[in-house]
Design an enzyme around this catalytic site. Structure first.
Site, PDB file in Angstrom:
ATOM      1  N   LYS A  70     -14.051 -62.378   5.400  1.00  0.00           N
ATOM      2  CA  LYS A  70     -12.979 -62.949   4.566  1.00  0.00           C
ATOM      3  C   LYS A  70     -12.891 -64.469   4.818  1.00  0.00           C
ATOM      4  CE  LYS A  70     -10.452 -61.161   2.143  1.00  0.00           C
ATOM      5  NZ  LYS A  70     -10.540 -60.764   0.697  1.00  0.00           N
ATOM      6  N   ASN A  77       3.460 -52.401  16.633  1.00  0.00           N
ATOM      7  CA  ASN A  77       3.013 -51.117  16.087  1.00  0.00           C
ATOM      8  C   ASN A  77       3.880 -49.976  16.620  1.00  0.00           C
ATOM      9  OD1 ASN A  77       0.986 -52.475  14.750  1.00  0.00           O
ATOM     10  ND2 ASN A  77      -0.526 -52.126  16.369  1.00  0.00           N
ATOM     11  N   TYR A 110     -14.783 -57.784   9.518  1.00  0.00           N
ATOM     12  CA  TYR A 110     -13.960 -57.897   8.295  1.00  0.00           C
ATOM     13  C   TYR A 110     -13.388 -59.303   8.155  1.00  0.00           C
ATOM     14  CZ  TYR A 110      -9.672 -57.855   5.526  1.00  0.00           C
ATOM     15  OH  TYR A 110      -8.679 -58.190   4.636  1.00  0.00           O
ATOM     16  N   THR A 138      -6.589 -63.115   3.639  1.00  0.00           N
ATOM     17  CA  THR A 138      -5.776 -62.479   4.672  1.00  0.00           C
ATOM     18  C   THR A 138      -5.410 -63.465   5.778  1.00  0.00           C
ATOM     19  OG1 THR A 138      -5.932 -60.857   6.474  1.00  0.00           O
ATOM     20  CG2 THR A 138      -7.995 -61.708   5.651  1.00  0.00           C
ATOM     21  N   ASP A 139      -4.300 -63.184   6.472  1.00  0.00           N
ATOM     22  CA  ASP A 139      -3.923 -64.016   7.622  1.00  0.00           C
ATOM     23  C   ASP A 139      -4.891 -63.833   8.793  1.00  0.00           C
ATOM     24  OD1 ASP A 139      -3.162 -61.442   8.372  1.00  0.00           O
ATOM     25  OD2 ASP A 139      -1.075 -61.970   8.837  1.00  0.00           O
ATOM     26  N   GLU A 140      -5.717 -62.782   8.733  1.00  0.00           N
ATOM     27  CA  GLU A 140      -6.620 -62.515   9.863  1.00  0.00           C
ATOM     28  C   GLU A 140      -7.691 -63.581  10.033  1.00  0.00           C
ATOM     29  OE1 GLU A 140      -8.222 -58.665  10.234  1.00  0.00           O
ATOM     30  OE2 GLU A 140      -6.358 -57.675   9.677  1.00  0.00           O
TER      31      GLU A 140
HETATM   32  P1  NAD Z   1      -8.350 -51.633  -0.813  1.00  0.00           P
HETATM   33  O1  NAD Z   1      -9.419 -51.313   0.157  1.00  0.00           O
HETATM   34  O2  NAD Z   1      -7.195 -50.710  -0.993  1.00  0.00           O
HETATM   35  O3  NAD Z   1      -8.986 -51.869  -2.269  1.00  0.00           O
HETATM   36  C1  NAD Z   1     -10.162 -52.588  -2.466  1.00  0.00           C
HETATM   37  C2  NAD Z   1     -10.616 -52.357  -3.905  1.00  0.00           C
HETATM   38  O4  NAD Z   1     -11.810 -53.136  -4.112  1.00  0.00           O
HETATM   39  C3  NAD Z   1     -10.972 -50.895  -4.206  1.00  0.00           C
HETATM   40  O5  NAD Z   1     -10.440 -50.505  -5.461  1.00  0.00           O
HETATM   41  C4  NAD Z   1     -12.508 -50.902  -4.234  1.00  0.00           C
HETATM   42  O6  NAD Z   1     -13.051 -49.913  -5.084  1.00  0.00           O
HETATM   43  C5  NAD Z   1     -12.785 -52.309  -4.739  1.00  0.00           C
HETATM   44  N1  NAD Z   1     -14.123 -52.786  -4.332  1.00  0.00           N
HETATM   45  C6  NAD Z   1     -14.658 -52.771  -3.096  1.00  0.00           C
HETATM   46  N2  NAD Z   1     -15.918 -53.267  -3.122  1.00  0.00           N
HETATM   47  C7  NAD Z   1     -16.167 -53.619  -4.416  1.00  0.00           C
HETATM   48  C8  NAD Z   1     -17.279 -54.191  -5.073  1.00  0.00           C
HETATM   49  N3  NAD Z   1     -18.408 -54.497  -4.426  1.00  0.00           N
HETATM   50  N4  NAD Z   1     -17.177 -54.425  -6.407  1.00  0.00           N
HETATM   51  C9  NAD Z   1     -16.044 -54.111  -7.097  1.00  0.00           C
HETATM   52  N5  NAD Z   1     -14.970 -53.556  -6.517  1.00  0.00           N
HETATM   53  C10 NAD Z   1     -15.024 -53.305  -5.187  1.00  0.00           C
HETATM   54  O7  NAD Z   1      -7.866 -53.092  -0.402  1.00  0.00           O
HETATM   55  P2  NAD Z   1      -6.395 -53.727  -0.394  1.00  0.00           P
HETATM   56  O8  NAD Z   1      -5.729 -53.373   0.879  1.00  0.00           O
HETATM   57  O9  NAD Z   1      -5.737 -53.450  -1.679  1.00  0.00           O
HETATM   58  O10 NAD Z   1      -6.781 -55.283  -0.297  1.00  0.00           O
HETATM   59  C11 NAD Z   1      -7.003 -56.040  -1.487  1.00  0.00           C
HETATM   60  C12 NAD Z   1      -7.283 -57.488  -1.095  1.00  0.00           C
HETATM   61  O11 NAD Z   1      -6.191 -58.016  -0.372  1.00  0.00           O
HETATM   62  C13 NAD Z   1      -8.511 -57.658  -0.199  1.00  0.00           C
HETATM   63  O12 NAD Z   1      -9.180 -58.841  -0.590  1.00  0.00           O
HETATM   64  C14 NAD Z   1      -7.919 -57.822   1.199  1.00  0.00           C
HETATM   65  O13 NAD Z   1      -8.769 -58.589   2.023  1.00  0.00           O
HETATM   66  C15 NAD Z   1      -6.638 -58.552   0.873  1.00  0.00           C
HETATM   67  N6  NAD Z   1      -5.528 -58.366   1.820  1.00  0.00           N
HETATM   68  C16 NAD Z   1      -5.128 -57.111   2.178  1.00  0.00           C
HETATM   69  C17 NAD Z   1      -4.023 -56.955   3.001  1.00  0.00           C
HETATM   70  C18 NAD Z   1      -3.513 -55.587   3.422  1.00  0.00           C
HETATM   71  O14 NAD Z   1      -2.601 -55.497   4.216  1.00  0.00           O
HETATM   72  N7  NAD Z   1      -4.043 -54.503   2.886  1.00  0.00           N
HETATM   73  C19 NAD Z   1      -3.356 -58.100   3.492  1.00  0.00           C
HETATM   74  C20 NAD Z   1      -3.819 -59.368   3.117  1.00  0.00           C
HETATM   75  C21 NAD Z   1      -4.895 -59.492   2.271  1.00  0.00           C
HETATM   76  O1  DAU Z   2      -3.132 -58.909   8.309  1.00  0.00           O
HETATM   77  C1  DAU Z   2      -3.668 -58.548   7.075  1.00  0.00           C
HETATM   78  C2  DAU Z   2      -4.629 -57.382   7.240  1.00  0.00           C
HETATM   79  O2  DAU Z   2      -3.830 -56.232   7.489  1.00  0.00           O
HETATM   80  C3  DAU Z   2      -5.504 -57.171   6.017  1.00  0.00           C
HETATM   81  O3  DAU Z   2      -6.367 -58.273   5.866  1.00  0.00           O
HETATM   82  C4  DAU Z   2      -6.340 -55.889   6.137  1.00  0.00           C
HETATM   83  O4  DAU Z   2      -7.035 -55.656   4.921  1.00  0.00           O
HETATM   84  C5  DAU Z   2      -5.405 -54.731   6.419  1.00  0.00           C
HETATM   85  O5  DAU Z   2      -6.162 -53.557   6.646  1.00  0.00           O
HETATM   86  C6  DAU Z   2      -4.542 -55.025   7.643  1.00  0.00           C
HETATM   87  O6  DAU Z   2      -5.353 -55.095   8.837  1.00  0.00           O
HETATM   88  P1  DAU Z   2      -4.882 -54.394  10.213  1.00  0.00           P
HETATM   89  O7  DAU Z   2      -6.092 -54.153  11.027  1.00  0.00           O
HETATM   90  O8  DAU Z   2      -3.742 -55.136  10.803  1.00  0.00           O
HETATM   91  O9  DAU Z   2      -4.288 -53.005   9.593  1.00  0.00           O
HETATM   92  P2  DAU Z   2      -4.358 -51.492  10.081  1.00  0.00           P
HETATM   93  O10 DAU Z   2      -3.454 -50.726   9.176  1.00  0.00           O
HETATM   94  O11 DAU Z   2      -5.756 -51.017  10.224  1.00  0.00           O
HETATM   95  O12 DAU Z   2      -3.711 -51.538  11.509  1.00  0.00           O
HETATM   96  C7  DAU Z   2      -2.437 -52.114  11.732  1.00  0.00           C
HETATM   97  C8  DAU Z   2      -2.196 -52.121  13.238  1.00  0.00           C
HETATM   98  O13 DAU Z   2      -2.009 -50.777  13.685  1.00  0.00           O
HETATM   99  C9  DAU Z   2      -3.361 -52.662  14.058  1.00  0.00           C
HETATM  100  O14 DAU Z   2      -2.808 -53.355  15.173  1.00  0.00           O
HETATM  101  C10 DAU Z   2      -4.105 -51.418  14.530  1.00  0.00           C
HETATM  102  C11 DAU Z   2      -2.988 -50.416  14.683  1.00  0.00           C
HETATM  103  N1  DAU Z   2      -3.303 -48.987  14.415  1.00  0.00           N
HETATM  104  C12 DAU Z   2      -3.982 -48.669  13.282  1.00  0.00           C
HETATM  105  C13 DAU Z   2      -4.238 -47.331  12.975  1.00  0.00           C
HETATM  106  C14 DAU Z   2      -5.006 -46.964  11.724  1.00  0.00           C
HETATM  107  C15 DAU Z   2      -2.839 -48.005  15.288  1.00  0.00           C
HETATM  108  O15 DAU Z   2      -2.195 -48.301  16.323  1.00  0.00           O
HETATM  109  N2  DAU Z   2      -3.090 -46.699  14.990  1.00  0.00           N
HETATM  110  C16 DAU Z   2      -3.779 -46.322  13.877  1.00  0.00           C
HETATM  111  O16 DAU Z   2      -3.978 -45.109  13.655  1.00  0.00           O
END
Ligand code: NAD
Ligand code: DAU
Length: 327
Positions: free
Chosen positions: A147, A242, A143, A116-118
């Site tokens: 990562k 947001n 988190y 992730t970019d975080e």
């Molecule tokens: P998600 O939470 O939707 O899915 C995670 C999946 O991993 C689920 O199916 C869960 O059952 C599985 N999992 C969790 N713990 C496990 C374990 N111990 N063993 C096996 N499986 C397990 O997550 P996502 O949003 O699809 O993110 C997927 C990947 O992408 C993550 O590595 C996250 O850090 C990265 N990522 C997410 C975002 C985003 O915006 N969501 C952005 C950048 C990177």
């Molecule tokens: O940047 C990549 C990341 O993006 C991934 O690594 C994470 O897995 C993914 O969850 C996401 O992280 P964020 O914390 O940015 O996502 P989230 O959807 O939780 O929140 C997005 C933004 O919105 C953040 O600034 C918090 C804000 N927010 C979130 C919720 C759930 C609100 O203002 N209201 C809300 O109800």
């Protein structure tokens, strides 16, 4: 691959099935965020789900022994959950990644790590700077710290053990099948339930949005043509506050632009993320297919409208967690 029953992992499985001949074994623990229905409709001779934990040494070893490549998506992925209880984040994101790396080292298996970019921390709101692969690591939440730690493990396995690995760090994803705890699906499903969207703090925090299918296409490109040991940043120039995102949802769903509430801010809330993806674009020729965020958002709203049976079982528990945290 790992985590294929989650949001982005399932998009990647679908993308692979549609655009390649690869057979995929999905290792997924089906935590609260994993749902086998995300893989429904895929051919059984191409996609097999193994329910299990990435920290299970024996199981991981047996699966990696048979694989040509490991693509590692599984993680605990939600910042707010990591603030309530970091324990599963350390176990899955650090110990789980370590377990996979050791198996890949033993079997000399190509490894791609999804991150992730975080890991880079945050940028100032008015700063023209963006994250690049050279930006120093500076994670803010449990988190993002786990990562960041998992990325550093991968880098060490490349340097010390010659593991053939690549890493990608992507910005915020949106699209179908995202858990309702995340910003966009939470607010879409709130509006569908007649509940006003909730903005943390002022709502001026900026995220850089990309469609999950564009993320998947970039990962496949890196897997096929990326240089071993390299880190690629994935982003589609989708910076939005947001507040702007919530107002787009309100407009597209026919609500008034001020029909939202400010709620308690997230502790340590990162201000702004922005990705410079020029290395990925120039070296590997990747470009996003979803250039128009509003069109992608409208299609995502349509998906949640049409698939209440998918998200409804998640909603009450997610909102109960938010109520406890004051969000
Ligand atoms: P998600 O939470 O939707 O899915 C995670 C999946 O991993 C689920 O199916 C869960 O059952 C599985 N999992 C969790 N713990 C496990 C374990 N111990 N063993 C096996 N499986 C397990 O997550 P996502 O949003 O699809 O993110 C997927 C990947 O992408 C993550 O590595 C996250 O850090 C990265 N990522 C997410 C975002 C985003 O915006 N969501 C952005 C950048 C990177
Ligand atoms: O940047 C990549 C990341 O993006 C991934 O690594 C994470 O897995 C993914 O969850 C996401 O992280 P964020 O914390 O940015 O996502 P989230 O959807 O939780 O929140 C997005 C933004 O919105 C953040 O600034 C918090 C804000 N927010 C979130 C919720 C759930 C609100 O203002 N209201 C809300 O109800």
């Amino acid at each position: 691959m790992t985590g294929g029953a989650g949001f982005i992992g399932s998009s990647f499985v679908r993308f692979l099935e549609a655009s390649t001949e690869h057979e995929v074994v999905v290792l997924d623990a089906l935590t609260y965020a994993g749902d086998p229905s995300t893989l429904e409709g895929l051919p059984a001779d191409r996609v097999r789900l193994v329910v299990g934990d990435i920290a299970d040494d024996e199981l991981v070893d047996a699966l990696v022994a048979e694989a040509d490549a490991v693509v590692h998506f599984a993680a605990e992925s939600h910042n707010d959950n990591s603030l309530a209880d970091p324990t599963p984040f350390v176990r899955t994101n650090l110990v789980g990644t370590f377990t996979l790396l050791e198996a890949a080292r033993r079997h000399r298996t190509r490894f791609h790590h999804i991150s992730t970019d975080e890991v880079y921390g945050d940028l100032a709101l008015e700063d023209p700077a963006k994250f690049t692969p050279e930006t120093p690591y500076n994670p803010s939440s449990p988190y993002s710290a786990t990562k960041a730690g998992s990325d550093l493990l991968v880098r060490a396995w490349v340097r010390s053990f010659g593991l053939e690995a690549t890493i990608s760090n992507c910005s915020n994803n949106y699209g179908p099948r995202q858990h309702v705890e995340k910003l966009i699906p939470r607010q879409i499903t709130n509006v569908l339930d007649g509940v006003r969207p909730r903005l943390y703090g002022t709502g001026e925090n900026v995220r850089d949005w990309i469609h999950a299918d564009d993320h998947s296409a970039a990962v496949l490109r890196i897997l096929e043509s990326g240089r071993i040991g390299e880190t690629y940043l994935i982003g589609a120039d989708g910076e939005r506050s947001n507040l702007e995102v919530v107002q787009s949802i309100l407009r597209l769903m026919g609500w008034e632009p001020d029909a939202f509430d400010h709620v308690r801010d997230r502790p340590g809330h990162d201000l702004r993320y922005a990705i410079d993806a020029s290395k990925l674009r120039e070296e590997l020729g990747w470009t996003p297919a979803y250039a128009d965020f509003e069109a992608g958002l409208a299609a995502t709203i349509d998906w949640y409208r049409a698939n209440e049976a998918w998200w409804r079982p998640q909603k009450a528990e997610a909102e109960a967690k938010y109520a406890r945290a004051g969000h």
